[in-house]
Design an enzyme around this catalytic site. Structure first.
Site, short mmCIF file in Angstrom:
data_model
loop_
_atom_site.label_atom_id
_atom_site.label_comp_id
_atom_site.label_asym_id
_atom_site.label_seq_id
_atom_site.Cartn_x
_atom_site.Cartn_y
_atom_site.Cartn_z
N HIS A 135 0.84 -1.20 0.00
CA HIS A 135 0.00 0.00 0.00
C HIS A 135 0.87 1.25 0.00
O HIS A 135 1.73 1.40 0.86
CB HIS A 135 -0.90 0.02 1.24
CG HIS A 135 -1.67 -1.25 1.45
ND1 HIS A 135 -1.09 -2.38 1.98
CD2 HIS A 135 -2.97 -1.55 1.18
CE1 HIS A 135 -2.01 -3.34 2.04
NE2 HIS A 135 -3.14 -2.87 1.56
N LYS A 162 -1.75 -8.03 -4.18
CA LYS A 162 -2.62 -6.85 -3.99
C LYS A 162 -1.77 -5.58 -3.93
O LYS A 162 -0.90 -5.44 -3.07
CB LYS A 162 -3.42 -7.00 -2.69
CG LYS A 162 -4.31 -5.79 -2.39
CD LYS A 162 -4.90 -5.89 -0.99
CE LYS A 162 -5.66 -4.62 -0.63
NZ LYS A 162 -6.03 -4.58 0.80
#
Length: 242
Positions: A135, A162
């Site tokens: 992230h 992700k």
């Protein structure tokens, strides 16, 4: 074939409802709104012990029957875990030993290699899906850097890679979608998210480029990340765009 529990991600993108408070109550709400999978954020729920985490997972599974992703996000990646790293990863490993434990575990690429590898090995040993995540709340890395980050996730043992970034321009968002499509064409399972107002539309658009998961909130005023949309809105818009 990439699955989380009984949900086949090769057939359809899963709408993942993020549970960040009142775990049982909100899990039921998410199920009613049509969530395909639940993400249990142990760090935001303030759950620090294996006993409490196991209790919550059992209750939610019994009441909803929906597959569960479990994570306890580190502070460096936008989470609220403030304890020792070995305690955080140990909590995840303990949950993997449960007979009816989580269907997937999310561990950050930035986690220390030794601890990250322990979690991934424990998940693989129990045939539990592994999400390796990254992230960036400040920017969107250049195109090739994003490809490299995702490749590193797969090398680490990810079943699903992700990548969540903060776009500062329309071009940033286009680059993320380009990377998503490239990995889809290569037969890899990725989840990509452009956060914030600039990337809000990717919550419903990225699945059409190959993102196998899209994360959503239970209510519009309670989201775990910038730009997250409510579950029912995501489901409705994606259905309209089919």
């Amino acid at each position: 074939m990439t699955q989380i529990g009984s949900f086949d991600l090769e057939k359809k993108t899963a709408v993942v409802a993020v549970i960040l408070e009142k775990p049982l109550e909100n899990s039921k709400k998410a199920a009613e709104k049509g969530a395909d999978i639940l993400e249990i954020r142990l760090d935001l729920l303030g759950i620090r012990t294996p006993e409490r985490a196991a209790e919550v997972i059992r209750e939610i599974k019994a009441e909803t029957g929906i597959p569960i992703i479990v994570t306890s996000r580190s502070g460096a990646e936008g989470g609220k875990w403030d304890g020792k790293e070995e305690d955080r990863t140990g909590l995840l490993i303990n949950l993997l030993s449960l007979k009816d434990g989580p269907d997937a575990i999310d561990i950050e690429l930035s986690a220390g290699m030794k601890e990250r590898n322990r979690v991934i090995k424990a998940a693989k040993d129990r045939e539990t899906a592994v999400i390796v995540s990254s992230h960036d709340f400040l920017k969107t890395p250049p195109l090739q850097n994003m490809r490299t980050i995702i490749e590193e996730m797969f090398l680490a043992g990810a079943d699903i890679a992700k990548l969540a970034v903060m776009p500062l321009s329309v071009g940033d968002t286009l680059n993320l979608l380009r990377v998503t499509l490239d990995f889809k064409d290569a037969g890899k399972s990725v989840c990509t998210i452009a956060m914030g107002s600039q990337g809000k539309h990717t919550r419903v658009v990225a699945p059409f480029y190959g993102s196998v998961l899209t994360y959503a909130s239970i209510e519009s005023n309670a989201s775990a990340a910038p730009g997250q949309l409510p579950v029912d809105e995501v489901k409705k818009i994606m259905e309209m765009l089919k």
